[in-house]
Design a protein around this motif. Structure first.
Motif, PDB file in Angstrom:
ATOM      1  N   ARG A 382       0.826  -1.205   0.000  1.00  0.00           N
ATOM      2  CA  ARG A 382       0.000   0.000   0.000  1.00  0.00           C
ATOM      3  C   ARG A 382       0.867   1.264   0.000  1.00  0.00           C
ATOM      4  O   ARG A 382       0.532   2.246  -0.666  1.00  0.00           O
ATOM      5  CB  ARG A 382      -0.934  -0.012   1.214  1.00  0.00           C
ATOM      6  CG  ARG A 382      -2.117  -0.959   1.058  1.00  0.00           C
ATOM      7  CD  ARG A 382      -2.901  -1.085   2.345  1.00  0.00           C
ATOM      8  NE  ARG A 382      -4.219  -1.622   2.075  1.00  0.00           N
ATOM      9  CZ  ARG A 382      -5.284  -0.913   1.727  1.00  0.00           C
ATOM     10  NH1 ARG A 382      -5.155   0.391   1.579  1.00  0.00           N
ATOM     11  NH2 ARG A 382      -6.452  -1.481   1.499  1.00  0.00           N
ATOM     12  N   LYS A 383       1.929   1.246   0.753  1.00  0.00           N
ATOM     13  CA  LYS A 383       2.823   2.412   0.739  1.00  0.00           C
ATOM     14  C   LYS A 383       3.406   2.625  -0.656  1.00  0.00           C
ATOM     15  O   LYS A 383       3.515   3.768  -1.128  1.00  0.00           O
ATOM     16  CB  LYS A 383       3.939   2.198   1.752  1.00  0.00           C
ATOM     17  CG  LYS A 383       3.507   2.333   3.199  1.00  0.00           C
ATOM     18  CD  LYS A 383       4.687   2.132   4.145  1.00  0.00           C
ATOM     19  CE  LYS A 383       4.287   2.324   5.598  1.00  0.00           C
ATOM     20  NZ  LYS A 383       5.427   2.106   6.533  1.00  0.00           N
ATOM     21  N   SER A 389      -2.042   3.231   4.622  1.00  0.00           N
ATOM     22  CA  SER A 389      -1.219   2.112   5.094  1.00  0.00           C
ATOM     23  C   SER A 389      -1.413   1.812   6.577  1.00  0.00           C
ATOM     24  O   SER A 389      -0.608   1.095   7.173  1.00  0.00           O
ATOM     25  CB  SER A 389       0.266   2.402   4.825  1.00  0.00           C
ATOM     26  OG  SER A 389       0.664   3.609   5.457  1.00  0.00           O
TER      27      SER A 389
END
Length: 412
Positions: A382-383, A389
């Motif tokens: 996700r980051k 995140s």
């Protein structure tokens, strides 16, 4: 003819006797109190009254019979024609009570029953001709500008009366989503395939299942939805259903009665890039099945849990294929591949859980599936993709749908 006053403390309790007549030459005889003679009246109109006041509860005339309250209700409902069935029943009940209790109101009871009977016949004809649906459509059109809850559209934010999203409501105040607000509409749908009102329980079940599924089209990234936010819904009532109301409105709201939302929770295709949409589309395949976890435990209903595990296994197979089939940016390629590996490992355990022959075996593979669902790889992916995140509170320690999300079942 004069009616004597009731006996006072200084008066005899025996039946009234004619007073002693005073002589023209002397005062009244002490044998009894003197009462005025005929039209002469009291000799001293400004002094103490010669009569003792009536005691409370004493009446010289008979009290009229009371009016039957049920008859009044029957007449009101008959005139309104909104609950014709109830007005007819109340009218018949009132007639029986009036006859038994010797009360007044027979005319009102008869009028209420007749009007309600006529209203019931008109309602039957209207329903057969589809008129209630037209009435409800006109009502909703008219409500668009008066702050009605029925006027809410997807993407609009509002404040509810008293700040609560529980119970029944009609009036709401539309407010900008940028500021504080009580609720945000994220979806709406129409209940189809039902003739008569299916009951509160059925309406709630349908609203709960559909709203949880529809949230992924409005807030694709469930990690971006705060932990104190849950799903609520506006549903038809028995009365509005009779007028043609079939609409369900799905709403995000704060679980704290004193809390509120700030800013829109919308994150969909209009606000995300292609890589973010691809990732969220893949993980939400699993999330939608996680939302349908059976209420009963495997100890109470093993077949239901096995069926759910089978659907999860199929969903994870599809999710892994979507994650591996997309051309990810260089920075996200390996992190997403790690997530896909976790998904594949969890899928095998869910498949074994679906074949479990007893609850203990189911729990064993359930635990292994959750252990292979750590959030670490999801956070890294996700980051790299620029998504939220921070795992939801109920997803800490497990990837569990990379989406977690609320699980409340409150309704409005």
């Amino acid at each position: 003819m004069s009616i004597p006053p009731p006996p006072g403390p200084q008066q005899p309790q025996d039946p009234w006797q004619p007073p002693h007549q005073p002589s023209p030459q002397g005062p009244a005889s002490p044998q009894g109190p003197a009462y005025p003679q005929g039209p002469q009246g009291p000799q001293n109109p400004y002094g103490s009254p010669p009569y003792q006041p009536w005691a409370q509860g004493y009446r010289p005339f008979n009290r009229p019979a009371p009016v039957n309250g049920v008859a009044v209700g029957a007449l009101v409902l008959g005139l309104m024609c909104f609950f014709p069935g109830a007005g007819l029943v109340l009218g018949l009940i009132a007639l029986r009570q009036i006859r038994r209790r010797q009360e007044r109101g027979r005319g009102m009871a008869v009028a209420g029953a007749v009007l309600s009977g006529a209203g019931l016949a008109l309602w039957a004809l209207a329903i057969a001709g589809g008129v209630p649906a037209d009435v409800w459509a006109g009502f909703k059109d008219a409500a668009r500008g008066d702050g009605s809850a029925y006027a809410l559209r997807t993407g609009e934010c509002f404040d509810a009366p008293g700040g609560s999203l529980e119970g029944e409501t009609y009036d709401v105040d539309e407010v900008p989503c940028a500021g504080e607000h009580d609720g945000e509409v994220f979806a709406a749908f129409t209940m189809k395939g039902y003739g008569s009102y299916p009951g509160d329980g059925k309406v709630t079940d349908v609203a709960d299942a559909r709203c949880y599924a529809l949230r992924y089209g409005y807030a694709m990234d469930t990690w971006a939805v705060p932990d104190d936010v849950d799903l609520y819904y506006l549903t038809p009532t028995r009365q509005s259903w009779a007028l043609g109301d079939r609409g369900v409105t799905c709403v995000f709201g704060n679980t704290d009665e004193r809390g509120s939302l700030t800013g829109s929770l919308r994150n969909d295709g209009s606000r995300l890039n292609a890589d973010q949409i691809a990732y969220l589309h893949a993980v939400n395949v699993e999330n939608k099945v996680l939302d349908t976890q059976p209420v009963d435990t495997p100890d109470d209903d093993l077949d239901a849990s096995r069926e759910w595990a089978g659907r999860l296994s199929a969903a994870l197979t599809k999710e892994a294929g979507l994650l591996r089939g997309h051309a990810w940016p260089a920075a996200a390629k390996q992190p997403v591949a790690d997530v896909a590996e976790d998904v594949r490992a969890a899928q095998k355990e869910w498949a074994r859980a679906a074949r479990a022959t007893d609850p203990d075996t189911f729990y064993e593979h359930y635990g292994r599936a959750m252990a292979r669902s750590a959030t670490d790889n999801s956070v890294t992916a996700r980051k790299a993709l620029g998504l939220d995140s921070t795992p939801p509170a109920d997803a800490e320690g497990d990837r569990g749908g990379d989406g977690g999300g609320g699980g409340g079942e409150l309704e409005v």
